[in-house]
Design a protein around this motif. Sequence first.
Motif, mmCIF file in Angstrom:
data_model
loop_
_atom_site.group_PDB
_atom_site.id
_atom_site.type_symbol
_atom_site.label_atom_id
_atom_site.label_comp_id
_atom_site.label_asym_id
_atom_site.label_seq_id
_atom_site.Cartn_x
_atom_site.Cartn_y
_atom_site.Cartn_z
ATOM 1 N N GLY A 7 0.833 -1.208 0.000
ATOM 2 C CA GLY A 7 0.000 0.000 0.000
ATOM 3 C C GLY A 7 0.855 1.240 0.000
ATOM 4 O O GLY A 7 1.754 1.383 0.834
ATOM 5 N N GLY A 8 0.590 2.143 -0.950
ATOM 6 C CA GLY A 8 1.396 3.358 -1.081
ATOM 7 C C GLY A 8 0.610 4.603 -0.749
ATOM 8 O O GLY A 8 0.748 5.627 -1.418
ATOM 9 N N SER A 9 -0.234 4.512 0.308
ATOM 10 C CA SER A 9 -1.036 5.680 0.679
ATOM 11 C C SER A 9 -0.675 6.090 2.115
ATOM 12 O O SER A 9 0.452 5.872 2.562
ATOM 13 C CB SER A 9 -2.513 5.335 0.499
ATOM 14 O OG SER A 9 -3.327 6.445 0.748
ATOM 15 N N GLY A 11 -1.376 4.939 5.095
ATOM 16 C CA GLY A 11 -0.920 3.878 6.002
ATOM 17 C C GLY A 11 0.447 3.347 5.611
ATOM 18 O O GLY A 11 1.380 3.302 6.431
ATOM 19 N N LYS A 34 -0.013 -1.060 -6.131
ATOM 20 C CA LYS A 34 -0.485 -1.227 -7.513
ATOM 21 C C LYS A 34 -0.507 0.110 -8.236
ATOM 22 O O LYS A 34 -0.650 0.154 -9.438
ATOM 23 C CB LYS A 34 -1.835 -1.921 -7.556
ATOM 24 C CG LYS A 34 -2.979 -1.182 -6.917
ATOM 25 C CD LYS A 34 -4.229 -2.050 -6.975
ATOM 26 C CE LYS A 34 -5.382 -1.500 -6.166
ATOM 27 N NZ LYS A 34 -5.972 -0.278 -6.653
ATOM 28 N N GLU A 35 -0.405 1.214 -7.494
ATOM 29 C CA GLU A 35 -0.364 2.542 -8.115
ATOM 30 C C GLU A 35 1.053 3.082 -8.030
ATOM 31 O O GLU A 35 1.707 2.941 -6.997
ATOM 32 C CB GLU A 35 -1.271 3.536 -7.377
ATOM 33 C CG GLU A 35 -2.668 3.039 -7.060
ATOM 34 C CD GLU A 35 -3.537 2.864 -8.275
ATOM 35 O OE1 GLU A 35 -3.163 3.411 -9.341
ATOM 36 O OE2 GLU A 35 -4.558 2.168 -8.181
ATOM 37 N N VAL A 77 -0.745 -6.930 -5.690
ATOM 38 C CA VAL A 77 -0.620 -8.208 -4.967
ATOM 39 C C VAL A 77 -1.875 -9.019 -5.259
ATOM 40 O O VAL A 77 -2.992 -8.496 -5.194
ATOM 41 C CB VAL A 77 -0.476 -7.932 -3.448
ATOM 42 C CG1 VAL A 77 -0.622 -9.219 -2.649
ATOM 43 C CG2 VAL A 77 0.854 -7.254 -3.171
ATOM 44 N N THR A 103 -3.778 -1.886 2.547
ATOM 45 C CA THR A 103 -4.348 -1.929 1.195
ATOM 46 C C THR A 103 -5.686 -1.196 1.066
ATOM 47 O O THR A 103 -6.311 -1.241 0.001
ATOM 48 C CB THR A 103 -4.540 -3.393 0.751
ATOM 49 O OG1 THR A 103 -5.074 -4.133 1.852
ATOM 50 C CG2 THR A 103 -3.251 -4.034 0.309
ATOM 51 N N PRO A 161 -17.491 12.545 3.080
ATOM 52 C CA PRO A 161 -17.392 13.104 1.727
ATOM 53 C C PRO A 161 -18.750 13.293 1.048
ATOM 54 O O PRO A 161 -18.878 14.166 0.179
ATOM 55 C CB PRO A 161 -16.546 12.066 0.966
ATOM 56 C CG PRO A 161 -15.794 11.338 2.033
ATOM 57 C CD PRO A 161 -16.674 11.332 3.241
ATOM 58 N N VAL A 289 -7.638 1.603 6.541
ATOM 59 C CA VAL A 289 -8.973 1.146 6.153
ATOM 60 C C VAL A 289 -9.026 -0.378 6.052
ATOM 61 O O VAL A 289 -10.091 -0.990 6.201
ATOM 62 C CB VAL A 289 -9.383 1.822 4.817
ATOM 63 C CG1 VAL A 289 -10.713 1.295 4.312
ATOM 64 C CG2 VAL A 289 -9.462 3.326 4.990
ATOM 65 N N LYS A 307 -12.785 5.026 8.954
ATOM 66 C CA LYS A 307 -11.347 5.029 9.250
ATOM 67 C C LYS A 307 -10.753 6.172 8.436
ATOM 68 O O LYS A 307 -10.598 6.076 7.226
ATOM 69 C CB LYS A 307 -10.717 3.693 8.863
ATOM 70 C CG LYS A 307 -11.240 2.529 9.714
ATOM 71 C CD LYS A 307 -11.126 1.214 8.982
ATOM 72 C CE LYS A 307 -12.331 0.354 9.128
ATOM 73 N NZ LYS A 307 -12.367 -0.789 8.215
ATOM 74 N N THR A 308 -10.484 7.267 9.114
ATOM 75 C CA THR A 308 -10.011 8.464 8.419
ATOM 76 C C THR A 308 -8.500 8.380 8.211
ATOM 77 O O THR A 308 -7.818 7.525 8.785
ATOM 78 C CB THR A 308 -10.333 9.719 9.244
ATOM 79 O OG1 THR A 308 -9.588 9.637 10.463
ATOM 80 C CG2 THR A 308 -11.812 9.827 9.554
ATOM 81 N N SER A 309 -7.973 9.319 7.423
ATOM 82 C CA SER A 309 -6.519 9.329 7.187
ATOM 83 C C SER A 309 -5.785 9.637 8.486
ATOM 84 O O SER A 309 -4.718 9.098 8.761
ATOM 85 C CB SER A 309 -6.155 10.347 6.104
ATOM 86 O OG SER A 309 -6.471 11.643 6.515
ATOM 87 N N LYS A 376 -8.305 23.605 5.773
ATOM 88 C CA LYS A 376 -8.397 22.357 4.992
ATOM 89 C C LYS A 376 -7.516 22.453 3.747
ATOM 90 O O LYS A 376 -6.814 21.506 3.402
ATOM 91 C CB LYS A 376 -9.860 22.083 4.618
ATOM 92 C CG LYS A 376 -10.072 20.701 4.005
ATOM 93 C CD LYS A 376 -11.533 20.321 3.916
ATOM 94 C CE LYS A 376 -11.707 18.994 3.179
ATOM 95 N NZ LYS A 376 -11.655 17.815 4.026
#
Length: 400
Positions: A7-9, A11, A34-35, A77, A103, A161, A289, A307-309, A376
């Motif tokens: 995961g590249g975000s 987390g 994957k990104e 993956v 992920t 959102p 998440v 589950k927020t950032s 923000k």
Amino acid sequence: MRILVIGGSFGGLTVAFSLRQKLGARHEIVLVSKEARFTFIPSLPWVAMGWRRMADISFDLAPVLSRWKVGFVEAAVIRIDPAKKQVHTAVETLDYDYLVIATGHRSANEAVPGLGPFDGPGHSLMSPPEAEEAREAWTAFLDSPGPMVIGCAPGASCIGPAYEFAFEVHHALARRGLRHKVPIVFVTPEPHLGHFGVGGFGKARQFLEGEFEARDIRYRTSAAIASISAEAVQLVDGPSLPSRYSMILPALSGVRAVAESGLGNPKGFIPVDAHYRHKDHPAIYAVGVAVALPPVEETPVPVNFPKTSNMTRQMAAVAAHNLAADILGGAPVTRTLSAECILDMGDRGAHMFADPIRPPRNRSEMSIGRRWLWAKRAYERYCLWRLKRGWAGPASGLLG
Ligand SMILES: Cc1cc2nc3c(=O)[nH]c(=O)nc-3n(C[C@H](O)[C@H](O)[C@H](O)COP(=O)(O)OP(=O)(O)OC[C@H]3O[C@@H](n4cnc5c(N)ncnc54)[C@H](O)[C@@H]3O)c2cc1C
């Protein structure tokens, strides 16, 4: 030791940068995503409104990771084998000593016929391609406005959102003098406005009811959407609401690679202990998440725990500390999650804070003002700047 992070975000990056800081150069850290790019997901509603381009809110992962001596594999993956400690991608198999799974989610669009945009006529904000599709549809809608339904499907957890989109749409239409042509209905599984899956924040319920009424946004709570067509949103045991543009956020589940590897609960979310370690596999941690967290209460129509950032970074800080303690020695830590977020209301912002996130709480507050809209926007810039430099940030600092 080799630590794989999937995961590249928020987390995955927070864990990878924190671990590099804690472990020094001695151990190998490899991030698989994957990104190729990090995207600041909280700005996707602004992409849908045409107020941001994807390039403004994303950056390439490879150069940042390389500067921090974190390996990078750009691949999806497809399976994890915890017995052999291996991760399979379409092109290669990677061994690990420790694994961190970050992920995120899969949108469970199959739960409601018509949820979209790629499975039906509805629109969504849950990923960059969906936000871009929503923007194109919004641009076309402005040429031929009509009724709109905005909201969430039963079992949704990412609810904020949808509120933001309703306020932003109102603001954009009013500025163009088109609001009188667009009846808006907000449909939510929440038992009352401002529940957000956490039982509310301060006076969020009274505030949001007042703000929706002031803007002539009609709302239906404890509402379950049965289906979405190009002309209407059909409620279970309720009317068919005319809608030419339906923005409905789905319920979420865990990603297929986790679910199909037998590491998740029935929804594919990962059961963890207080240290964010997998309940059955001590060499696996999970954050963000992807983690299984139960709802705060039973509601007439299911609403799940968000589950927020900000919460993701708190989990990542705890997991990185405990994984480093496994390797270097030291006591594990845990932490009660708090929540802090800012809701864009088009012309103003609402700042919400809850500590702990699950009631009863020591503090639960909501504050409104134009300054929160500026905050923000500034936070988006700051967060992108910080992550681009490989700084895990204050959430990890709290744990030393
Ligand atoms: C529209 C929207 C607005 C939001 N607004 C806010 C807000 O204002 N404030 C806030 O705090 N939170 C907000 N959130 C929530 C926030 O975006 C999430 O909490 C955060 O993105 C979670 O981070 P994560 O790392 O757990 O997962 P994600 O951000 O979902 O990242 C998952 C990562 O895993 C990778 N991945 C997934 N599957 C695989 C696979 N099979 N193989 C390899 N890689 C894989 C993905 O490419 C991605 O890099 C919002 C969410 C949305 C959708």
